[in-house]
Design a protein around this motif. Structure first.
Motif, PDB file in Angstrom:
ATOM      1  N   ASP A   1       0.837  -1.194   0.000  1.00 53.47           N
ATOM      2  CA  ASP A   1       0.000   0.000   0.000  1.00 53.47           C
ATOM      3  C   ASP A   1       0.879   1.254   0.000  1.00 53.47           C
ATOM      4  N   GLU A   2       1.909   1.226   0.860  1.00 54.72           N
ATOM      5  CA  GLU A   2       2.828   2.365   0.926  1.00 54.72           C
ATOM      6  C   GLU A   2       3.538   2.583  -0.416  1.00 54.72           C
ATOM      7  N   LEU A   3       3.965   1.486  -0.979  1.00 57.10           N
ATOM      8  CA  LEU A   3       4.702   1.588  -2.248  1.00 57.10           C
ATOM      9  C   LEU A   3       3.801   2.116  -3.362  1.00 57.10           C
ATOM     10  N   ARG A   4       2.589   1.657  -3.333  1.00 56.78           N
ATOM     11  CA  ARG A   4       1.662   2.128  -4.364  1.00 56.78           C
ATOM     12  C   ARG A   4       1.469   3.636  -4.253  1.00 56.78           C
ATOM     13  N   LYS A   5       1.379   4.062  -2.999  1.00 53.50           N
ATOM     14  CA  LYS A   5       1.220   5.503  -2.787  1.00 53.50           C
ATOM     15  C   LYS A   5       2.453   6.259  -3.270  1.00 53.50           C
ATOM     16  N   LYS A   6       3.574   5.602  -3.212  1.00 57.81           N
ATOM     17  CA  LYS A   6       4.816   6.260  -3.651  1.00 57.81           C
ATOM     18  C   LYS A   6       5.010   6.165  -5.153  1.00 57.81           C
ATOM     19  N   GLY A   7       4.024   5.600  -5.834  1.00 57.87           N
ATOM     20  CA  GLY A   7       4.061   5.600  -7.290  1.00 57.87           C
ATOM     21  C   GLY A   7       4.416   4.284  -7.925  1.00 57.87           C
ATOM     22  N   TYR A   8       4.563   3.244  -7.129  1.00 56.19           N
ATOM     23  CA  TYR A   8       4.867   1.935  -7.712  1.00 56.19           C
ATOM     24  C   TYR A   8       3.535   1.238  -7.999  1.00 56.19           C
ATOM     25  N   ALA A   9       3.125   1.235  -9.275  1.00 56.57           N
ATOM     26  CA  ALA A   9       1.797   0.739  -9.641  1.00 56.57           C
ATOM     27  C   ALA A   9       1.605  -0.713  -9.238  1.00 56.57           C
ATOM     28  N   SER A  10       2.649  -1.502  -9.437  1.00 57.39           N
ATOM     29  CA  SER A  10       2.558  -2.900  -9.063  1.00 57.39           C
ATOM     30  C   SER A  10       3.763  -3.239  -8.204  1.00 57.39           C
ATOM     31  N   PRO A  11       3.629  -3.106  -6.888  1.00 54.57           N
ATOM     32  CA  PRO A  11       4.794  -3.327  -6.011  1.00 54.57           C
ATOM     33  C   PRO A  11       5.371  -4.722  -6.194  1.00 54.57           C
ATOM     34  N   MET A  12       4.535  -5.682  -6.528  1.00 55.66           N
ATOM     35  CA  MET A  12       5.023  -7.032  -6.799  1.00 55.66           C
ATOM     36  C   MET A  12       4.776  -7.346  -8.264  1.00 55.66           C
ATOM     37  N   MET A  13       5.678  -8.127  -8.841  1.00 63.94           N
ATOM     38  CA  MET A  13       5.485  -8.528 -10.230  1.00 63.94           C
ATOM     39  C   MET A  13       5.913  -9.979 -10.376  1.00 63.94           C
ATOM     40  N   GLY A  14       5.618 -10.544 -11.548  1.00 56.12           N
ATOM     41  CA  GLY A  14       6.008 -11.914 -11.820  1.00 56.12           C
ATOM     42  C   GLY A  14       5.547 -12.291 -13.222  1.00 56.12           C
ATOM     43  N   TYR A  15       6.052 -13.438 -13.652  1.00 61.11           N
ATOM     44  CA  TYR A  15       5.671 -13.891 -15.002  1.00 61.11           C
ATOM     45  C   TYR A  15       4.249 -14.431 -14.948  1.00 61.11           C
ATOM     46  N   SER A  16       3.475 -14.134 -15.977  1.00 62.74           N
ATOM     47  CA  SER A  16       2.067 -14.550 -15.918  1.00 62.74           C
ATOM     48  C   SER A  16       1.527 -15.031 -17.258  1.00 62.74           C
ATOM     49  N   ARG A  17       2.375 -15.110 -18.268  1.00 65.31           N
ATOM     50  CA  ARG A  17       1.857 -15.415 -19.598  1.00 65.31           C
ATOM     51  C   ARG A  17       1.453 -16.876 -19.759  1.00 65.31           C
ATOM     52  N   ASP A  18       2.149 -17.798 -19.120  1.00 69.30           N
ATOM     53  CA  ASP A  18       1.715 -19.195 -19.180  1.00 69.30           C
ATOM     54  C   ASP A  18       2.017 -19.865 -17.850  1.00 69.30           C
ATOM     55  N   THR A  19       1.703 -21.130 -17.794  1.00 68.52           N
ATOM     56  CA  THR A  19       1.797 -21.813 -16.502  1.00 68.52           C
ATOM     57  C   THR A  19       3.220 -22.021 -16.011  1.00 68.52           C
ATOM     58  N   SER A  20       4.149 -22.148 -16.987  1.00 68.28           N
ATOM     59  CA  SER A  20       5.519 -22.455 -16.597  1.00 68.28           C
ATOM     60  C   SER A  20       6.122 -21.300 -15.805  1.00 68.28           C
ATOM     61  N   SER A  21       6.445 -21.585 -14.565  1.00 72.14           N
ATOM     62  CA  SER A  21       7.096 -20.609 -13.684  1.00 72.14           C
ATOM     63  C   SER A  21       6.281 -19.333 -13.504  1.00 72.14           C
ATOM     64  N   CYS A  22       4.957 -19.420 -13.635  1.00 67.58           N
ATOM     65  CA  CYS A  22       4.151 -18.220 -13.454  1.00 67.58           C
ATOM     66  C   CYS A  22       4.073 -17.861 -11.976  1.00 67.58           C
ATOM     67  N   PHE A  23       3.826 -16.600 -11.716  1.00 67.93           N
ATOM     68  CA  PHE A  23       3.844 -16.142 -10.319  1.00 67.93           C
ATOM     69  C   PHE A  23       2.711 -16.754  -9.515  1.00 67.93           C
ATOM     70  N   MET A  24       1.578 -17.083 -10.222  1.00 69.17           N
ATOM     71  CA  MET A  24       0.450 -17.648  -9.501  1.00 69.17           C
ATOM     72  C   MET A  24       0.849 -18.979  -8.851  1.00 69.17           C
ATOM     73  N   TYR A  25       1.547 -19.785  -9.612  1.00 67.24           N
ATOM     74  CA  TYR A  25       2.008 -21.074  -9.095  1.00 67.24           C
ATOM     75  C   TYR A  25       3.008 -20.871  -7.964  1.00 67.24           C
ATOM     76  N   THR A  26       3.906 -19.899  -8.165  1.00 63.72           N
ATOM     77  CA  THR A  26       4.928 -19.636  -7.158  1.00 63.72           C
ATOM     78  C   THR A  26       4.304 -19.219  -5.829  1.00 63.72           C
ATOM     79  N   VAL A  27       3.166 -18.523  -5.922  1.00 60.81           N
ATOM     80  CA  VAL A  27       2.475 -18.116  -4.701  1.00 60.81           C
ATOM     81  C   VAL A  27       1.704 -19.301  -4.109  1.00 60.81           C
ATOM     82  N   ALA A  28       1.004 -20.028  -4.980  1.00 64.50           N
ATOM     83  CA  ALA A  28       0.071 -21.037  -4.499  1.00 64.50           C
ATOM     84  C   ALA A  28       0.762 -22.323  -4.019  1.00 64.50           C
ATOM     85  N   TYR A  29       1.787 -22.751  -4.725  1.00 63.92           N
ATOM     86  CA  TYR A  29       2.404 -24.047  -4.448  1.00 63.92           C
ATOM     87  C   TYR A  29       2.891 -24.166  -3.003  1.00 63.92           C
TER      88      TYR A  29
END
Lengths: 938, 429
Positions: free
Chosen positions: B182-210
């Motif tokens: 929240d703080e970072l967003r206020k400081k102008g960082y639109a997406s404080p966290m990022m990750g790969y999301s185009r396909d299942t291989s090594s996507c951030f969703m899996y990295t979070v969920a697994y």
């Protein structure tokens, strides 16, 4: 020579040679390396050609396949995939090569293969879905490559690393009846390409071939080049900047060449590169570790190794030789030093031996000059003095030169009176000039400060040399001695003394100027052969001036004369001007007269110690007119005995004496406490005048020294310095004719030439003393000679005859002396016949002369005007008792002392004979007779 | 005096020489001692899926110090997982090959498994004790046919300098994460966290969920059996993990649209992080391994380098999990040429020193008990042991992994709801 001085230059030279050899070898290695690299690059081009040919061939075969398929399609009989595969199976020869037909429009990039899948027998389907090898296919075609080649990849049908040549074909789809575009691939195992390069083995054993694309990605990957990208590999193991990295990339893709990189093991490697002729955008790399490449170098290190070894052997050899020669040189140097020491010893001895007789010659001659009234005799005597002084000068020159050569000549600065120097110089030269009929002019600046500081002796010596030369080499005209001075602005306490001597002599030729300062060289030797000199004078003068920071300048016109000059910086002690010296000098000339003693000192007492009786006689004679009381001793022990008994105002102690020399005697004297002579100055009497002697005597404890022959003036000056002032009185004005009167009978004795005796002894009193001593010892001596001869002891007979010769000559018994000399010579050669025949005659004449001289004793008594106190009977008795005791205890020094004490008293007539006998016994060292004399037995 | 100096110099030289020469025997005694003829000439090939494996090639060089005539090479196989069986059947089959534990659960690889040598055979004298026990998987016969050379985990790359610049602390718990984002967003960082999301291989969703799913299964052993059996009942156990993805997106911690701009799951993820404006980049350990080499490839990072580290995702109020699973494993082809020398190389490689060295070069997590992390991995070293979970020990199978991977991707990409995904467990393909 120090070892380092030899070894270091040798090592430096060896270092330079090795450096050269190594640099040269390195140059040759580098040259060889460049040749190897050039060959390597050539090989790369060759490999390029081979690969190109191979790739073209393989592409051509692929094209044949595709052309066949495409022409069928063009001919209206397109082939299905099955047809094509069947055709290729028939067309291909090698079982290792396969054909794949891929449909690029299929999402799975699938197709059919000519060979079945190795892990799925009977399955000919193939898919390249997961193999990304077609990315550059279109691009490569666009770039007009003659070969369409994939990178090395894993053949999906058999897992073998392969490359594939490709071309498009038109394929009939049997299901739709339409033509599809397929990609026909001629798949070739990578090993086949590697086989083409087998020729490199043996030539370049460890070379690896790689093909890369423009971005550095490998098409064919050498095993040692890790990473999948050559440029990344380069960056991983080579520290480079971004610019260098870009430069490297452009270099590799820019043409043919070679470069070095570091591999993953940190080894330097050579990479040669060239673009593939057949494939635009692909590049051939040949990689080899540099060590493997440069192993082939032509130049090996045997040469520098051999040179190094040779040089080191040479160095060791030279060093050994050098050591041997050094050892020999050391031995030679030792011998030379010994020789030099021998020379010094010789000079010392020579100096002593020459100066000792010179003392007698000049001293006695001085007495002749003083006492003779016969003009002829005075003339002769003057000649003797001149010749003697010349001889002394020559000796002194040689000694000075020797001293300079040995580096032992020191400049000793003292305060001195400039007028005194002038006096000495003028006195020395004026007479000589006068004798030659030369005008001696002096031009002295009256403002010269009177007391200066410098080495007076050396300055005097330099000017004397110049003046003497001027007089010597000037036949007529004048010698002008000038002295002036200049102040030094920066040094207010010093002046520049300017000395010059101008003569109207023979002058010096310009070509002879160089010889002037060379030792032992005399200018115009033939012309000047009659002029005395060693040829050392100018050399010595120049050396002295050099030591004093100056130099001698010469201006000369041959035949007209010369001017010698020098400037000398001298400190000023007193600025009082010397005044008009010329006037004073002229006045002194007019007042010049024959010798008179400078002073009298009848209450002063001297002790003179010398082992030579004549020297003692000369010494006492020279001072006879001063009235000084002089005791003499002939050896160190005698001197010490007197030293303990009596007070002396000055002691003159000879250096060279048998048994106990002067220095030992001095040490003994200095070691004695409670003597009457604490603080008495002791002056060395020496004939040694070579370098270092002065320092030696002063260091030994002497207060001063005087050289023999004794210069009467210097002796008197020295006494004036050392005698207590209260005991010095002005010289007596009495006529010198009031001298000691000789008994008349002496002048009538045939055997004696009185004048000759007087000249030898200095004065009448000394003569009388000498005659009495001659008389007293004659009987005993004659008896001893007879005894020696009777026992055929020729040696001692000869020695005694030699003594008879000397003493006879001294008293003027010249014929007897000659007679004795003849027999001495006979004794020396063992001529017993002559001795047997004539010795008795000699002794008869000797005894006869002694008999004729006996009246001397009566004369002495008659002439005696004894004012001595009369000794009392008790005192005499006590003296006899003491003499008996001392004789019994062999304390002969005390015996002598008592005997001398008796001499201070008048003896009663009844005891006079006994006392005289005792004194004679003492004088003749017959101490053993004394008890008998006292007891009345003798 | 000269003599004394000479003696001192000579002694110094002797001691120096002694010191120089003394190291090798000492190392040899404590480390690897060759058991075969060191003059043996042969070739050993390692095949794998890595484009580059310079860390292994460095080990080749080190092995060559003992066996200079053994030529070792690494060959990358295209379409590795599909071609491996074929390659192993070929005439020139490799000596060592990459293997994965999931191969043991897939009958397609039976042929491959048949080539694998039992590395626990005492005759081979491999020091398997140096490997963390949780990373070693034994087959049904109790054999060890794969040895992990790298370990993998899940987390996020953190730009430490950015946090410092913004005056924030790296979050260690879920609530801290939300607050920081929240703080970072206020400081102008639109997406404080990022990750790969185009396909299942090594996507951030899996990295979070697994990690969350594995943790849930670890707490519910009965659910693990259901999940491994792909029983749809196990779908409920995915719910916390899938909801966490939604919470991240909804709380504004991560903007999927921004993530979609990252073109691939490896290089572009790293290069995007190196741009310097991403506070946290969700990825797994394999991605972190590529950071070192790409530092120089990133113009932004080269111009403005910053300190970064890999840290567990703080998905709970107790912090994150260290899911400790093998990344790459080596198996020995028991049918290869020069098997003795191959085993000798494995004996050399399977040691704390060599595995750590290789992990350091590759910037991967070392599989050794030493757990000597690269400073980048330091935060994982601080995790308490109870939050370290080994899927291999737990018995997580590959089909289970596929289910959570696909479910997480689809939920995260908005293709389905959490409920739908939960219901579909066991049917994701």
């Amino acid at each position: 020579m120090k070892r380092a001085l030899v070894i270091v230059p040798n090592l430096i030279i060896i270092g330079f040679i090795l450096l050269f050899v190594i640099r040269y070898a390195n140059f040759k290695v580098e040259e060889s390396k460049q040749i190897v690299i050039a060959e390597y690059e050539k090989m790369t081009v060759t490999v390029n050609q081979i690969i190109t040919n191979y790739l073209k061939d393989e592409q051509h075969l692929c094209d044949i396949w595709s052309n066949y398929v495409n022409r069928s399609a063009e001919a209206g009989t397109p082939m299905t995939a099955e047809d094509i595969v069947s055709y290729i199976r028939k067309a291909k020869i090698s079982p290792e090569i396969s054909g794949h037909l891929i449909f690029m429009d299929d999402p799975g990039l699938s197709g059919i293969s000519t060979t079945e899948n190795q892990s799925r027998p009977g399955d000919y389907s193939v898919s390249y879905k997961n193999i990304s090898i077609f990315d550059n296919l279109d691009r490569l075609s666009d770039e007009g490559s003659v070969v369409n080649l994939t990178r090395a990849y894993t053949n999906p049908m058999n897992g073998i690393q392969s490359i594939a040549f490709m071309n498009y074909v038109q394929v009939l789809d049997p299901d739709t009846g339409e033509l599809r575009t397929g990609l026909l691939m001629r798949v070739v195992p990578l090993s086949l390409l590697e086989q083409k390069l087998v020729f490199l083995k043996g030539e370049y054993e460890s070379v690896e071939i790689s093909l890369i694309d423009k971005d550095g990605n490998y098409i064919i990957h050498g095993k040692s080049l890790k990473n999948s990208n050559f440029f990344e590999y380069y960056k991983s193991y080579n520290t480079v900047t971004a610019e260098e990295y870009e430069h490297f990339k452009s270099e590799i893709t820019g043409g043919v060449g070679s470069t070095t990189i570091m591999n993953s093991k940190g080894q330097e490697c050579m990479v040669s590169y060239t673009p593939l002729d057949s494939l635009k955008g692909w590049y051939l790399l040949e990689y080899i570790p540099m060590d493997d490449l440069v192993e082939r170098r032509v130049v090996d290190w045997l040469l520098p190794g051999a040179v190094s070894a040779g040089l080191i052997i040479l160095l060791i050899f030279n060093f050994v030789i050098l050591m041997i020669y050094n050892r020999k040189l050391s031995e030679a140097a030792l011998e030379a030093n010994q020789a030099n020491d021998a020379k010094s010893y010789f000079l010392s001895t020579m100096s002593h031996d020459i100066r000792t007789p010179m003392n007698a010659i000049l001293g006695l001659n001085e007495m002749v000059l003083r006492e003779s009234h016969d003009d002829n005799i005075i003339g002769y005597s003057e000649s003797i003095r001149t010749a003697g002084n010349t001889l002394l000068g020559l000796i002194n020159d040689i000694l000075d030169f020797s001293k300079i050569e040995a580096g032992k000549m020191d400049i000793i600065n003292v305060d001195y009176s400039f007028v005194s120097v002038l006096n000495d110089l003028v006195n020395m030269v004026q007479k000589k000039a006068e004798d030659k009929g030369l005008a001696f002019n002096i031009d002295i600046d009256g403002e010269i400060p009177s007391i200066l500081n410098g080495d007076e002796i050396r300055i005097k010596q330099v000017i004397t040399n110049i003046l003497s030369n001027a007089v010597k080499y000037t036949k007529e005209g004048s010698v002008t001695f000038s002295a002036g001075y200049e102040k030094i602005p920066d040094r207010p306490d010093s002046i520049i003394l300017k000395i010059s001597v101008a003569d109207t002599g023979i002058g010096i030729k310009p070509e002879d100027m160089d010889k002037l300062f060379k030792a032992f060289e005399r200018i115009e030797e033939k012309r000047n052969r009659n002029i005395e000199g060693t040829g050392l004078g100018m050399t010595i003068a120049q050396s002295f001036l050099s030591m004093m920071g100056s130099h001698l300048q010469v201006e000369s016109t041959y035949g007209e004369g010369s001017v010698f000059s020098f400037d000398l910086v001298q400190k000023v002690v007193k600025w009082d001007p010397v005044g008009d010296y010329e006037d004073a000098f002229r006045q002194s000339l007019s007042e010049r007269h024959n010798y008179r003693e400078k002073f009298t000192a009848p209450h002063a007492r001297l002790l003179v110690v010398d082992d030579t009786p004549v020297n003692l006689t000369v010494f006492t004679s020279l001072l006879s007119r001063t009235g000084i009381q002089i005791d003499t001793a002939m050896d160190g022990d005698g001197a010490v005995s007197l030293f303990k008994q009596k007070h002396y105002d000055v002691i003159f102690l000879d250096h060279m004496m048998p048994d106990k020399d002067g220095i030992e005697t001095l040490a003994e004297m200095k070691g004695l406490k409670d003597t009457p002579n604490n603080g008495t100055p002791i002056i060395c009497l020496t004939a040694n005048a070579i370098s270092g002697m002065r320092e030696m005597f002063i260091n030994a404890g002497f207060d001063d020294y005087i050289t023999k022959p004794i210069d009467p003036d210097r002796l008197e000056v020295m006494l004036l310095q050392y005698l207590p002032k209260g005991k010095i009185a002005p010289a007596s004005a009495e006529d010198e004719n009031d001298d000691y009167a000789l008994p008349d009978f002496l002048f009538h004795l045939d055997e004696i030439d009185v004048n000759s005796g007087l000249s030898h002894c200095g004065n009448g009193k000394a003569y009388m003393t000498t005659l009495k001593m001659y008389l007293d010892t004659a009987g005993k001596n004659a008896d001893e000679i007879e005894r020696f001869w009777a026992s055929k002891d020729i040696r001692n007979t000869t020695i005694k005859v030699h003594a008879l010769k000397s003493t006879s000559r001294v008293i003027g018994a010249l014929e007897l002396g000659e007679y004795a000399a003849r027999l001495e010579k006979a004794g020396d050669v063992g001529d017993t016949e002559t001795l047997d025949r004539e010795l008795s005659d000699l002794l008869s004449r000797y005894r006869k002369l002694a008999e004729e001289l006996r009246p001397l004793n009566e004369h002495d008594e008659a002439e005696s005007d004894d004012k001595r106190p009369l000794i009392t009977a008790e005192e005499l008795s006590e003296a006899f008792r003491a003499l008996s005791e001392f004789c019994a205890s062999f304390d002969f020094d005390s015996v002598v002392h008592i005997a001398e004490s008796l001499g201070k008293y008048r003896i009663p007539e009844d005891e006079a004979t006994r006392v005289d006998a005792i004194i004679k016994a003492v004088d003749n060292f017959d101490y053993e007779l004394i008890p008998g004399i006292i007891d009345g037995e003798v | 005096m000269k003599k004394l100096i000479c003696i001192i110099l000579v002694m110094s030289v002797v001691l120096s020489l002694t010191a120089c020469g003394g190291k090798t025997p000492a190392e040899t005694e404590e480390g690897f001692v060759p058991a075969l003829d060191t003059g043996t000439e042969c070739s050993i090939t390692v095949v794998g899926s890595y484009d580059n494996f310079e860390a292994l090639e460095a080990e080749f060089d080190r092995f060559n110090e003992f066996y200079p005539n053994v030529q070792l090479s690494y060959v990358k196989l295209d379409d590795y997982n599909n071609i491996l069986g074929t390659v192993l059947e070929g005439d020139d089959s490799p000596n060592i090959f990459f293997s994965h534990t999931w191969m043991m659960d897939n009958e397609k690889y039976d042929q491959v498994l048949a080539h694998m040598e039992d590395l626990s055979d005492p005759a081979l004298r491999l020091n398997l004790d140096c490997v963390r026990p949780g990373l070693l998987k034994h087959d049904e016969e109790g054999r060890v046919i794969m040895v992990p050379v790298f370990s993998r985990s899940y987390g996020m790359l953190v730009n430490n300098d950015l946090f410092e610049k913004e005056g924030l602390s790296v979050p260690a718990t879920w609530s801290e994460l939300v607050t920081v984002c929240d703080e970072l967003r206020k400081k102008g960082y639109a997406s404080p966290m990022m990750g790969y999301s185009r396909d299942t291989s090594s996507c951030f969703m899996y990295t979070v969920a697994y990690p969350m799913f594995v943790a849930t299964l670890a707490d519910n052993p009965e659910a693990l059996a259901l999940a491994n059996d792909l029983d749809p009942k196990a779908g409920e156990y995915m719910r916390p993990a899938l909801e966490k993805i939604g919470q991240l997106i909804e709380s504004g911690c991560i903007d999927p649209a921004e993530c979609d701009k990252i073109e691939d799951n490896y290089t572009q993820v790293i290069l995007r992080f190196f741009e310097g404006d991403v506070p946290m980049m969700i990825c797994h350990g394999d991605t972190v391994s590529g950071t070192r080499k790409r530092e120089s490839q990133s113009e932004a990072f080269t111009a403005s380098p910053f300190n970064y580290s890999f840290t567990p995702l703080p998905l709970t109020e107790d912090g994150g999990y260290f899911i400790d699973s093998p990344s790459v494993e080596f198996s020995v082809n028991k049918d290869c040429n020069d098997l003795d020398m191959t085993n000798e190389f494995m004996r050399f490689l399977v040691s704390t020193a060599e595995l750590d060295e290789m992990a350091s070069v590759k910037r991967m997590i070392s599989p050794t008990v030493n757990l000597s992390f690269d400073p980048v991995y330091a935060p994982f070293g601080q995790i308490s042991s109870e939050r370290i979970i080994s899927p291999e020990v737990l018995g997580i199978t590959d089909p289970l992994t596929v289910q959570i991977k696909l479910a997480a991707f689809r939920v995260g990409s908005g293709e389905m709801t959490v409920d739908e995904a939960v219901a579909m467990y066991g049917s994701f393909e």
